[in-house]
Design a protein around this motif. Structure first.
Motif, PDB file in Angstrom:
ATOM      1  N   ASN A 487      73.776  63.414 -30.231  1.00  0.00           N
ATOM      2  CA  ASN A 487      75.127  63.817 -30.618  1.00  0.00           C
ATOM      3  C   ASN A 487      76.077  62.663 -30.297  1.00  0.00           C
ATOM      4  O   ASN A 487      76.699  62.610 -29.236  1.00  0.00           O
ATOM      5  N   ASN A 488      76.185  61.700 -31.212  1.00  0.00           N
ATOM      6  CA  ASN A 488      76.990  60.505 -31.006  1.00  0.00           C
ATOM      7  C   ASN A 488      78.469  60.777 -31.267  1.00  0.00           C
ATOM      8  O   ASN A 488      78.861  61.893 -31.630  1.00  0.00           O
ATOM      9  N   ASP A 489      79.278  59.740 -31.102  1.00  0.00           N
ATOM     10  CA  ASP A 489      80.723  59.901 -31.285  1.00  0.00           C
ATOM     11  C   ASP A 489      81.079  60.340 -32.695  1.00  0.00           C
ATOM     12  O   ASP A 489      82.117  60.980 -32.906  1.00  0.00           O
ATOM     13  N   ASP A 490      80.257  59.962 -33.677  1.00  0.00           N
ATOM     14  CA  ASP A 490      80.534  60.365 -35.060  1.00  0.00           C
ATOM     15  C   ASP A 490      79.640  61.511 -35.510  1.00  0.00           C
ATOM     16  O   ASP A 490      79.480  61.755 -36.703  1.00  0.00           O
ATOM     17  N   GLY A 491      79.028  62.220 -34.575  1.00  0.00           N
ATOM     18  CA  GLY A 491      78.229  63.391 -34.907  1.00  0.00           C
ATOM     19  C   GLY A 491      76.735  63.135 -34.877  1.00  0.00           C
ATOM     20  O   GLY A 491      76.262  62.159 -34.289  1.00  0.00           O
ATOM     21  N   VAL A 492      75.997  64.004 -35.526  1.00  0.00           N
ATOM     22  CA  VAL A 492      74.538  63.929 -35.595  1.00  0.00           C
ATOM     23  C   VAL A 492      74.141  63.274 -36.915  1.00  0.00           C
ATOM     24  O   VAL A 492      74.719  63.587 -37.962  1.00  0.00           O
ATOM     25  N   VAL A 493      73.162  62.392 -36.864  1.00  0.00           N
ATOM     26  CA  VAL A 493      72.697  61.710 -38.064  1.00  0.00           C
ATOM     27  C   VAL A 493      71.237  62.075 -38.318  1.00  0.00           C
ATOM     28  O   VAL A 493      70.398  61.951 -37.425  1.00  0.00           O
ATOM     29  N   LEU A 504      80.469  70.462 -32.222  1.00  0.00           N
ATOM     30  CA  LEU A 504      79.773  69.271 -31.741  1.00  0.00           C
ATOM     31  C   LEU A 504      80.709  68.388 -30.912  1.00  0.00           C
ATOM     32  O   LEU A 504      80.296  67.788 -29.908  1.00  0.00           O
ATOM     33  N   LYS A 505      81.965  68.308 -31.329  1.00  0.00           N
ATOM     34  CA  LYS A 505      82.938  67.534 -30.567  1.00  0.00           C
ATOM     35  C   LYS A 505      83.117  68.122 -29.176  1.00  0.00           C
ATOM     36  O   LYS A 505      83.197  67.384 -28.173  1.00  0.00           O
TER      37      LYS A 505
END
Length: 658
Positions: A487-493, A504-505
């Motif tokens: 769960n990165n800063d820009d979401g899930v990839v 998610l945030k």
């Protein structure tokens, strides 16, 4: 697993909550509005219909049951591997007990021998009979999820059922050896009456009894599970006599017999001997693949998947979900179908061959979660699922025999027959005519030596089989791929597709950039399900590029990625997947518009990319009617003039300047 439709639980429908106040002897369900106290009455079938269609949900008063089996709860595949391994080991003992026909679990020789046999055959540690009984009770109450160790919860546990209650249950189960064949509901009603009388007599005593002497009934589904543990031979002996039982249980090389509908299902694939054409252009798309699930007892088709997807877990998952689901809404797509298709509900056993699409942990866990026993057929013994083989033979001989576009391999080699010229049945026409034949002809016609009619057998057995309704969301979760992503800063990839949401945030703010468990539906990549690390429930997260992903399948996405990689070699800038997808569509359109004779293999590749099949009928999303900003979920091939083919370099320049 016990039923969730029991007295005291709640039904949530149209954002209103109703308490189940009573279940009558004919399984009529009485509800009370939790706000207005208004009283309602439904049949069990009406409530089941609402749950099957995803229009209602059952909320249990048992917090553990609710946690394990709510629509957004963790499915079995989502548990850690080490816990699933323990649950599977425990399940081995439970399954052995269920098929043994042993009545009751106590410290007797048959139980000790059963434990020793299971332990030696599977090279696992033997357990005590008390532990076995605990596993049996947990499985009866909560299914395979109830066998997962609760490592974080230690301390007091629920007391075991008293010997008095066990005696009452045994007496009630004996009713099933009555030649009148009483229903589950009738026998369960007798059990509840005995418990009520017992508790009432305790109150009349001069000396107040201890609270532990009062009895609580087991759930309706738990009672059914107990009844199914009675040896089939004992039941038949009461029903038809010992002489006939000996005949029925003679030694043979055939697979286990199914005594009721949904006891055993069989699944397999076949390629249709027919070339199907596009609805708009009338150009050939290729031969459709069919995956069928057939009920062994009645011969009824439980569910189908017809499309151009090669045999895979996707086609298997679609067919099994269709088999379990209610068919009412599905048949509305085909107005010429006159009859009903009553088949629905999870089956006890699913037989399949040794194909790679069946040998997957995902399928095994999905079946375990739905309490379906998977049985791979022995190599070289196709007759172990002869029912579905015969069904496919019937399709090709009867339904497709006079269909224009039928493929005759012996004629095809001599160039006397051109399937492309003779293929005049469109995909929508093919599907509608197929389901008219399936529902109105096949299910209502006699088959086999015994001339049994599938629909008649199904309706005869239906009152004796309690079908637990399963919501569409549960089925989707069960047959989705289980993965872990950061769960990165820009979401899930996932596969270069980004997914993000407010939830998610919030997780990032609380836990930082940690791994989360996700479930991916390979039929639609527009959304994933993320498991909340605290409450262990799934919540939906949309992709950030809905224009590209809406209705996008995994196969389509892989094609777009490959084409994007090809275009990227000609440019230093990143190429949008959406543009790559649009370009693929233009290439397919140009190929069909500029070619009088289209090779079947190319047409089939195009139809697979466009994900044509029964799940897309009625969506009204033809490519020719869409704007360029819309996602082409089921494109049709245009027949009119199209602009000249654009080179890759010109294409790159055009959208890079936007």
């Amino acid at each position: 697993m016990r039923s969730s439709i029991v007295t005291g639980n709640f039904i949530v429908k149209d954002e209103r909550q109703y308490e189940i106040t009573e279940i009558g002897p004919k399984k009529e369900i009485y509800l009370k509005d939790s706000i207005t106290s208004a009283k309602l009455k439904y049949s069990f079938k009406e409530i089941s219909d609402l749950i099957f269609l995803g229009q209602a949900q059952v909320i249990s008063t048992d917090s553990k049951f609710n946690k394990l089996h709510s629509d957004d709860a963790m499915d079995f595949h989502s548990y850690p591997e080490e816990l699933k391994a323990v649950a599977r080991e425990r399940h081995l003992y439970v399954k052995a007990f269920e098929v043994s026909g042993i009545k009751g679990c106590s410290n007797k020789k048959p139980i000790r021998e059963l434990i020793e046999t299971v332990a030696s055959q599977n090279d696992i540690e033997p357990i005590s009979w008390r532990t076995l009984k605990r596993y049996i009770d947990a499985y009866g109450e909560y299914g395979v999820r109830g066998l997962v160790p609760s490592t974080k919860k230690k301390g007091n546990r629920k007391s075991r059922k008293s010997e008095k209650l066990e005696a009452f249950i045994s007496d009630a189960l004996e009713q099933f050896k009555d030649s009148k064949r009483p229903t589950f509901a009738k026998a369960y009603e007798g059990l509840k009456d005995r418990i009520v009388i017992h508790n009432h007599e305790l109150k009349l005593q001069d000396t107040p009894p201890d609270a532990s002497e009062y009895l609580d009934s087991i759930s309706y589904q738990g009672f059914i599970n107990r009844a199914k543990n009675i040896a089939p031979a004992d039941l038949l002996a009461a029903y038809i006599g010992k002489a006939k039982v000996q005949t029925k249980y003679r030694v043979s090389s055939k697979p286990d017999k199914a005594y009721l509908i949904l006891d055993r299902a069989e699944i397999d694939h076949t390629g249709g001997d027919c070339i199907v054409v596009d609805d708009s252009s009338r150009l050939p798309l290729g031969r459709p693949n069919a995956t069928a699930v057939l009920d062994k007892r009645s011969g009824s088709p439980l569910g189908m998947n017809i499309g151009f997807e090669a045999p895979s877990f996707v086609s298997v998952g679609r067919a099994v979900k269709h088999a379990i689901s209610d068919k009412t809404e599905f048949l509305k797509q085909f107005p010429k179908v006159e009859g009903d298709w009553p088949c629905r509900g999870a089956f006890c056993e699913l037989a399949y061959d040794r194909g790679a699409e069946f040998e997957s942990t995902l399928l095994e866990d999905a079946l375990d979660d739905l309490q379906i026993a998977g049985r791979g057929n022995p190599a070289g013994m196709p007759w172990y699922k002869g029912g579905v083989e015969t069904f496919f033979k019937t399709i090709n001989e009867r339904f497709l025999n006079d269909t224009p576009g039928k493929v005759f391999s012996e004629i095809l080699d001599s160039n006397e027959y051109d399937p492309e010229k003779n293929a005049v049945i469109s995909l929508s026409e093919f599907l509608e005519s197929f389901y008219v034949w399936l529902v109105d002809v096949y299910m209502r016609s006699p088959h086999g030596r015994d001339k049994t009619i599938p629909y008649v057998v199904w309706k005869q057995d239906e009152p004796f089989v309690d079908v637990e309704p399963i919501s569409p969301k549960k089925l989707d979760l069960a047959f989705s791929q289980n993965l872990t992503r950061r769960n990165n800063d820009d979401g899930v990839v996932y596969e270069h597709i980004k997914y993000d949401s407010f939830e998610l945030k919030q997780l990032r703010m609380q836990f930082g950039n940690e791994d989360v468990q996700i479930k991916v539906d390979r039929e639609d990549l527009s959304q994933i399900q993320v498991l909340h690390p605290i409450d262990k429930k799934f919540f939906a997260v949309d992709s950030t590029d809905q224009e590209y992903t809406q209705g996008l399948t995994y196969y389509q996405h892989m094609v777009c990625k490959r084409y994007k990689a090809k275009l990227a070699k000609e440019s230093t800038d990143d190429v949008s997947l959406a543009y790559a997808r649009r370009r693929i569509k233009e290439i397919i359109d140009d190929a069909f518009a500029n070619t009088k004779r289209v090779k079947i293999a190319h047409a089939k590749s195009a139809s697979r990319f466009n994900d044509l099949g029964q799940h897309q009928v009625g969506n009204n999303t033809n490519m020719s009617t869409q704007n360029s900003t819309q996602k082409p979920s089921m494109p049709s091939i245009p027949t009119g003039d199209v602009k000249p083919k654009e080179s890759n370099s010109d294409f790159l320049k055009r959208f890079q300047n936007k």
